[in-house]
Write an enzyme that holds these catalytic residues in place. Structure first.
Site, PDB file in Angstrom:
ATOM      1  N   ARG A  68       0.825  -1.139  -0.059  1.00  0.00           N
ATOM      2  CA  ARG A  68       0.118  -0.111  -0.145  1.00  0.00           C
ATOM      3  C   ARG A  68       0.708   1.332  -0.016  1.00  0.00           C
ATOM      4  O   ARG A  68       0.602   2.219  -0.643  1.00  0.00           O
ATOM      5  CB  ARG A  68      -0.922  -0.121   1.148  1.00  0.00           C
ATOM      6  CG  ARG A  68      -2.075  -1.228   1.041  1.00  0.00           C
ATOM      7  CD  ARG A  68      -3.213  -0.951   2.177  1.00  0.00           C
ATOM      8  NE  ARG A  68      -4.388  -1.850   1.441  1.00  0.00           N
ATOM      9  CZ  ARG A  68      -5.468  -2.254   1.814  1.00  0.00           C
ATOM     10  NH1 ARG A  68      -5.439  -1.611   3.045  1.00  0.00           N
ATOM     11  NH2 ARG A  68      -6.379  -3.156   1.551  1.00  0.00           N
ATOM     12  N   ASP A  85      12.785 -15.125  16.560  1.00  0.00           N
ATOM     13  CA  ASP A  85      14.175 -15.336  17.329  1.00  0.00           C
ATOM     14  C   ASP A  85      14.596 -14.066  17.849  1.00  0.00           C
ATOM     15  O   ASP A  85      15.677 -14.061  18.490  1.00  0.00           O
ATOM     16  CB  ASP A  85      15.058 -15.954  16.392  1.00  0.00           C
ATOM     17  CG  ASP A  85      14.849 -17.417  16.185  1.00  0.00           C
ATOM     18  OD1 ASP A  85      13.942 -17.849  16.858  1.00  0.00           O
ATOM     19  OD2 ASP A  85      15.481 -18.025  15.302  1.00  0.00           O
ATOM     20  N   GLY A 136      14.064 -21.327  19.524  1.00  0.00           N
ATOM     21  CA  GLY A 136      15.197 -20.903  19.487  1.00  0.00           C
ATOM     22  C   GLY A 136      16.417 -21.474  19.380  1.00  0.00           C
ATOM     23  O   GLY A 136      17.049 -21.972  20.365  1.00  0.00           O
ATOM     24  N   LYS A 179       8.699 -25.756  48.610  1.00  0.00           N
ATOM     25  CA  LYS A 179       8.311 -25.377  47.183  1.00  0.00           C
ATOM     26  C   LYS A 179       8.005 -26.581  46.540  1.00  0.00           C
ATOM     27  O   LYS A 179       8.551 -27.790  46.823  1.00  0.00           O
ATOM     28  CB  LYS A 179       9.380 -25.061  46.510  1.00  0.00           C
ATOM     29  CG  LYS A 179       9.001 -24.242  45.208  1.00  0.00           C
ATOM     30  CD  LYS A 179      10.116 -23.328  44.480  1.00  0.00           C
ATOM     31  CE  LYS A 179       9.733 -22.956  43.308  1.00  0.00           C
ATOM     32  NZ  LYS A 179       8.382 -22.610  43.143  1.00  0.00           N
ATOM     33  N   GLN A 212       4.414 -21.633  18.328  1.00  0.00           N
ATOM     34  CA  GLN A 212       4.994 -20.247  18.594  1.00  0.00           C
ATOM     35  C   GLN A 212       4.932 -19.385  17.270  1.00  0.00           C
ATOM     36  O   GLN A 212       5.099 -18.161  17.290  1.00  0.00           O
ATOM     37  CB  GLN A 212       6.153 -20.630  19.276  1.00  0.00           C
ATOM     38  CG  GLN A 212       6.076 -21.025  20.541  1.00  0.00           C
ATOM     39  CD  GLN A 212       7.586 -21.537  21.058  1.00  0.00           C
ATOM     40  OE1 GLN A 212       8.271 -21.013  21.732  1.00  0.00           O
ATOM     41  NE2 GLN A 212       7.804 -22.942  20.652  1.00  0.00           N
TER      42      GLN A 212
HETATM   43  O1  F6P Z   1      14.199 -19.056  12.793  1.00  0.00           O
HETATM   44  C1  F6P Z   1      12.902 -19.255  13.570  1.00  0.00           C
HETATM   45  C2  F6P Z   1      12.818 -20.763  14.096  1.00  0.00           C
HETATM   46  O2  F6P Z   1      11.453 -20.845  14.378  1.00  0.00           O
HETATM   47  C3  F6P Z   1      13.829 -21.211  15.066  1.00  0.00           C
HETATM   48  O3  F6P Z   1      13.417 -20.529  16.561  1.00  0.00           O
HETATM   49  C4  F6P Z   1      13.664 -22.561  15.096  1.00  0.00           C
HETATM   50  O4  F6P Z   1      14.922 -23.113  15.535  1.00  0.00           O
HETATM   51  C5  F6P Z   1      13.620 -22.918  13.412  1.00  0.00           C
HETATM   52  O5  F6P Z   1      13.118 -21.561  12.996  1.00  0.00           O
HETATM   53  C6  F6P Z   1      12.723 -23.996  13.187  1.00  0.00           C
HETATM   54  O6  F6P Z   1      12.675 -24.230  11.638  1.00  0.00           O
HETATM   55  P1  F6P Z   1      11.817 -24.946  10.980  1.00  0.00           P
HETATM   56  O7  F6P Z   1      10.472 -24.661  10.922  1.00  0.00           O
HETATM   57  O8  F6P Z   1      12.400 -25.233   9.461  1.00  0.00           O
HETATM   58  O9  F6P Z   1      11.969 -26.354  11.639  1.00  0.00           O
END
Ligand code: F6P
Length: 320
Positions: A26, A129, A172, A215, A253
């Site tokens: 846009r 990440d 990560g 705990k 995630q």
């Molecule tokens: O780079 C983003 C990420 O989600 C990382 O945190 C993770 O290690 C990687 O991609 C996983 O990659 P794929 O979806 O190719 O297994």
């Protein structure tokens, strides 16, 4: 004279990529540019999979996770022959400049295109990440943290009710950003990240000590690149005798509707990337630092980011 620009998303998808595409399209159209979408990242560039994008083609996507252009990790593009085909597609379709939206691998592709083939490229940082330089945060990281946090909160309910230790693995491979943020925001007792060395046995003795003081439940957040969650759990059970469960949050995630912060960031950065092109500034990446738009060279953006995990780590230990 730049008349037509291309836009692609590459590497791991990140929530907010669609908002960034929308902004590029846009803002570009507003500035009388034609915008071409390239499907499946560099793979689509090699194969010539292109679509015309106009104001209407990006309607109703600002709130959607994933990427309407789809994305891929493309090994073929690493080789000279793949790059040659990609450049051919750009030249044949008279695409004068390219906006790449993605993480480190995506930026490395753009560096090749710019340095070796003189294709004007600019980068928009989008990866959960948060491991790129030149920006305080990348598109998608905030959503991923909130998704992992919501899951961790739910896990805590059952951990407390059943007096268990939960080892929660977050994404990560090389970056502990999500792990550290989730650990602090979720009140986790322990966190393991790739950037910091750790001593599993010492951690287990801390758990025993806490147990003696009354705990009875623990959340241990593990970044996938720091350790295998299964192994961590086995060690905890072996040393402490406590009942332990493992939850791997995985690709949930990466999905879901982007948070307000990610949509705003993506909208600002998409427009800033087009501004770079209009100003003839190539081989650069946009970002936001201290609230302001920031620009760095692509090769600076991909340099190993010094993550601010240490101070967070200390705080997590003190507050747990
Ligand atoms: O780079 C983003 C990420 O989600 C990382 O945190 C993770 O290690 C990687 O991609 C996983 O990659 P794929 O979806 O190719 O297994």
């Amino acid at each position: 004279m730049i008349r037509r620009i291309g836009v692609l998303t590459s590497g791991g998808d990140a929530p907010g990529m669609n908002a960034a595409i929308r902004s590029v399209v846009r803002y570009g159209v507003y500035h009388n540019l034609e915008v071409v979408g390239i499907l499946r990242g560099y793979a689509g560039l090699i194969n010539g999979d292109l679509i015309h994008l106009d104001h209407r083609s990006v309607s109703g996507i600002i709130n959607r996770g994933g990427t309407i252009l789809e994305t891929a990790r493309c090994d073929e593009f690493l080789a000279e022959e793949g790059q040659r085909k990609a450049v051919e597609t750009l030249r044949q379709n008279e695409i004068d400049a390219l906006v790449v939206i993605g993480g480190e691998g995506t930026y490395r592709g753009a560096i090749q295109l710019w340095n070796k083939w003189h294709i004007p490229c600019v980068g928009v940082p989008a990866t959960i990440d948060n491991d790129l330089n030149g920006t305080d945060i990348t598109i998608g990281a905030d959503t991923a943290i909130n998704t992992a946090l919501e899951a961790t909160d739910k896990i805590r309910d059952t951990a407390t009710s059943m007096e268990r230790v939960f080892v929660v693995e977050v994404m990560g491979r090389d970056s502990g950003f999500i792990a550290i943020q989730v650990a602090l925001a979720g009140g986790a007792e322990e966190v393991l990240v790739p950037e910091l060395s750790y001593n599993l046995e010492a951690m287990c003795y801390d758990i025993i000590e806490g147990s003696r003081k009354g705990k009875n439940s623990w959340i241990v957040i593990v970044a996938e690149g720091a350790a295998k969650a299964d192994r961590v759990a086995e060690k905890i059970t072996e040393i402490t005798g406590l009942e332990t469960r493992v939850v791997v949050l995985g690709h949930i995630q990466r999905g879901g509707n982007p948070t307000a912060q990610d949509r705003i960031l993506a909208s600002r950065l998409g427009a800033a990337a087009v501004d770079l092109i209009l100003n003839g500034e190539f081989g650069k990446a946009v970002g936001v630092q201290d609230g302001e738009i920031n620009v760095v060279d692509l090769h600076v953006a991909v340099k190993q980011k010094k993550p601010a995990v240490e101070p967070f780590y200390q705080l997590i230990r003190i507050l747990s």
